[in-house]
Design a protein around this motif. Structure first.
Motif, PDB file in Angstrom:
ATOM      1  N   MET A  87      -6.415  -5.788   4.514  1.00  0.00           N
ATOM      2  CA  MET A  87      -6.218  -4.509   5.454  1.00  0.00           C
ATOM      3  C   MET A  87      -7.219  -3.389   5.571  1.00  0.00           C
ATOM      4  SD  MET A  87      -2.102  -4.661   4.849  1.00  0.00           S
ATOM      5  CE  MET A  87      -2.165  -5.611   3.678  1.00  0.00           C
ATOM      6  N   THR A  88      -7.589  -2.806   6.517  1.00  0.00           N
ATOM      7  CA  THR A  88      -8.226  -1.549   6.877  1.00  0.00           C
ATOM      8  C   THR A  88      -7.775   0.075   6.634  1.00  0.00           C
ATOM      9  OG1 THR A  88      -9.773  -1.024   7.653  1.00  0.00           O
ATOM     10  CG2 THR A  88      -7.875  -2.305   8.981  1.00  0.00           C
ATOM     11  N   SER A  89      -8.033   1.089   6.272  1.00  0.00           N
ATOM     12  CA  SER A  89      -8.022   2.100   7.087  1.00  0.00           C
ATOM     13  C   SER A  89      -7.517   2.764   8.589  1.00  0.00           C
ATOM     14  CB  SER A  89      -9.032   3.317   5.333  1.00  0.00           C
ATOM     15  OG  SER A  89      -9.012   4.690   5.238  1.00  0.00           O
ATOM     16  N   GLU A  90      -7.509   3.268   8.622  1.00  0.00           N
ATOM     17  CA  GLU A  90      -7.093   3.727   9.403  1.00  0.00           C
ATOM     18  C   GLU A  90      -6.865   6.135   9.358  1.00  0.00           C
ATOM     19  OE1 GLU A  90      -6.812   2.404  11.974  1.00  0.00           O
ATOM     20  OE2 GLU A  90      -7.008   0.606  11.529  1.00  0.00           O
ATOM     21  N   SER A  91      -7.796   5.898   8.591  1.00  0.00           N
ATOM     22  CA  SER A  91      -7.219   7.479   9.054  1.00  0.00           C
ATOM     23  C   SER A  91      -8.608   8.632   9.685  1.00  0.00           C
ATOM     24  CB  SER A  91      -8.895   8.073   7.757  1.00  0.00           C
ATOM     25  OG  SER A  91     -10.039   7.686   8.272  1.00  0.00           O
ATOM     26  N   VAL A  97      -5.278   4.277  -0.081  1.00  0.00           N
ATOM     27  CA  VAL A  97      -5.596   4.041  -1.722  1.00  0.00           C
ATOM     28  C   VAL A  97      -5.390   1.616  -1.511  1.00  0.00           C
ATOM     29  CG1 VAL A  97      -5.042   3.334  -4.051  1.00  0.00           C
ATOM     30  CG2 VAL A  97      -5.195   6.243  -2.921  1.00  0.00           C
ATOM     31  N   PHE A  98      -3.985   2.118  -0.189  1.00  0.00           N
ATOM     32  CA  PHE A  98      -3.776   0.462  -1.053  1.00  0.00           C
ATOM     33  C   PHE A  98      -4.424  -0.379   0.170  1.00  0.00           C
ATOM     34  CE2 PHE A  98      -1.327  -2.996   1.250  1.00  0.00           C
ATOM     35  CZ  PHE A  98      -1.062  -3.591  -0.083  1.00  0.00           C
ATOM     36  N   GLN A  99      -5.220   0.002   1.188  1.00  0.00           N
ATOM     37  CA  GLN A  99      -5.744   0.029   2.019  1.00  0.00           C
ATOM     38  C   GLN A  99      -7.378  -0.318   2.019  1.00  0.00           C
ATOM     39  OE1 GLN A  99      -5.108   2.773   5.577  1.00  0.00           O
ATOM     40  NE2 GLN A  99      -3.478   1.161   7.025  1.00  0.00           N
ATOM     41  N   VAL A 100      -7.708   0.716   1.012  1.00  0.00           N
ATOM     42  CA  VAL A 100      -9.077   0.391   1.099  1.00  0.00           C
ATOM     43  C   VAL A 100      -9.184  -1.163  -0.225  1.00  0.00           C
ATOM     44  CG1 VAL A 100     -10.909   1.728  -0.327  1.00  0.00           C
ATOM     45  CG2 VAL A 100     -10.548   2.469   1.660  1.00  0.00           C
ATOM     46  N   PHE A 101      -8.198  -0.901  -1.428  1.00  0.00           N
ATOM     47  CA  PHE A 101      -7.991  -1.538  -2.480  1.00  0.00           C
ATOM     48  C   PHE A 101      -7.752  -2.992  -2.025  1.00  0.00           C
ATOM     49  CE2 PHE A 101      -4.992  -3.398  -5.513  1.00  0.00           C
ATOM     50  CZ  PHE A 101      -5.765  -2.861  -6.394  1.00  0.00           C
ATOM     51  N   SER A 102      -6.512  -3.700  -1.576  1.00  0.00           N
ATOM     52  CA  SER A 102      -6.971  -4.750  -0.915  1.00  0.00           C
ATOM     53  C   SER A 102      -7.853  -5.232  -0.021  1.00  0.00           C
ATOM     54  CB  SER A 102      -6.066  -5.304   0.083  1.00  0.00           C
ATOM     55  OG  SER A 102      -6.239  -4.007   1.956  1.00  0.00           O
ATOM     56  N   ARG A 103      -9.109  -4.706   0.426  1.00  0.00           N
ATOM     57  CA  ARG A 103     -10.357  -5.333   0.172  1.00  0.00           C
ATOM     58  C   ARG A 103     -11.448  -5.354  -0.487  1.00  0.00           C
ATOM     59  NH1 ARG A 103     -12.891  -3.841   6.261  1.00  0.00           N
ATOM     60  NH2 ARG A 103     -11.780  -3.599   7.606  1.00  0.00           N
ATOM     61  N   PHE A 149       2.162 -11.300  -2.561  1.00  0.00           N
ATOM     62  CA  PHE A 149       3.238 -11.370  -2.328  1.00  0.00           C
ATOM     63  C   PHE A 149       3.594  -9.422  -1.764  1.00  0.00           C
ATOM     64  CE2 PHE A 149       7.438  -8.716  -3.545  1.00  0.00           C
ATOM     65  CZ  PHE A 149       8.238  -9.786  -2.610  1.00  0.00           C
ATOM     66  N   LEU A 150       2.838  -8.770  -2.166  1.00  0.00           N
ATOM     67  CA  LEU A 150       2.933  -6.853  -1.332  1.00  0.00           C
ATOM     68  C   LEU A 150       2.438  -6.785   0.833  1.00  0.00           C
ATOM     69  CD1 LEU A 150       1.258  -4.442  -4.142  1.00  0.00           C
ATOM     70  CD2 LEU A 150       3.991  -4.972  -3.652  1.00  0.00           C
TER      71      LEU A 150
END
Length: 232
Positions: A1-5, A87-93, A202-203
């Motif tokens: 997933m990706t950041s959408e700022s 944080v989640f979007q960057v962390f996932s990648r 799962f997240l």
């Protein structure tokens, strides 16, 4: 997933911050464009002795990990992004790259790797070009349309690729007890990296639909009747 700022209007940014953001977005643009070039030439040129990951690893490491700066951008409010989502979007990648592709032999061998890289690179080329031109106040409607249309296919492809890489790595992590901590130990703590990866997978179930629907909401807001609204 990706950041959408999204970038603030250039008039609200100091010259130094605006110049930094332009430099950052252009650097990311050229990095991801080069990765896309590597990916295309790898498959067009036919089978090679070096696997795909062996070729793209340096570029992916540099430019994907550099995206962690976007957490700083959001936290310092130089871009109006939600910090937790960023944080989640960057962390996932970063997790896929540093926690799956680097330490395991099974992650890079997954059929999900080319899917993830293709979706990431196309998405990021469009995204960073959009941000850079937005800072310059010169975003053409075609680019707005591409940014808020291509995600419809690219997001599911990218997520599928990430999940396939995670799935390919988790069995190896479990068998080798990679990065895990078992009792007894001096810290009196236990940690299973295997179960951590399963938890991350799962997240995706509750979080991806929310991010995906958010992009559709943005699309409805920014694309209307063939004309684009200036992104604030």
């Amino acid at each position: 997933m990706t950041s959408e700022s999204k970038c603030k209007p250039s008039r609200e940014l100091s010259g130094v911050i605006r110049g930094y953001l332009i430099f950052y977005n252009l650097a990311q643009l050229f990095g991801w464009a080069y990765l896309l070039f590597q990916l295309i030439t790898y498959y067009v040129a036919g089978p090679k002795e070096v696997p795909l990951w062996g070729i793209v690893k340096p570029i992916v490491m540099i430019f994907q990990n550099a995206a962690a700066l976007e957490i700083v951008h959001a936290a310092t409010n130089i871009v109006p992004s939600n910090v937790l989502i960023t944080v989640f979007q960057v962390f996932s990648r970063v997790l896929v790259v540093c926690g799956v592709l680097l330490p395991t032999p099974t992650g890079p061998d997954s059929s999900g790797l080319p899917l993830a890289l293709l979706a990431w690179s196309i998405t990021e080329v469009i995204r960073y070009l959009y941000y850079a031109l937005n800072l310059l106040g010169a975003v053409p409607y075609l680019l707005v349309w591409c940014r808020y249309t291509f995600f419809i296919a690219l997001y599911p492809i990218g997520v599928m690729g990430e999940l396939l890489c995670l799935h390919a790595a988790q069995a190896y992590v479990g068998s080798k007890k990679l990065w895990s901590l078992e009792m007894p130990n001096k810290l009196n703590l236990t940690f299973s990296y295997h179960y951590f990866l399963l938890f991350i997978m799962f997240l995706y179930i509750p979080l991806f639909p929310q991010l995906y629907l958010h992009m559709f909401a943005q699309r409805r807001k920014l694309i209307s009747g063939g004309t684009s609204k200036k992104v604030q």
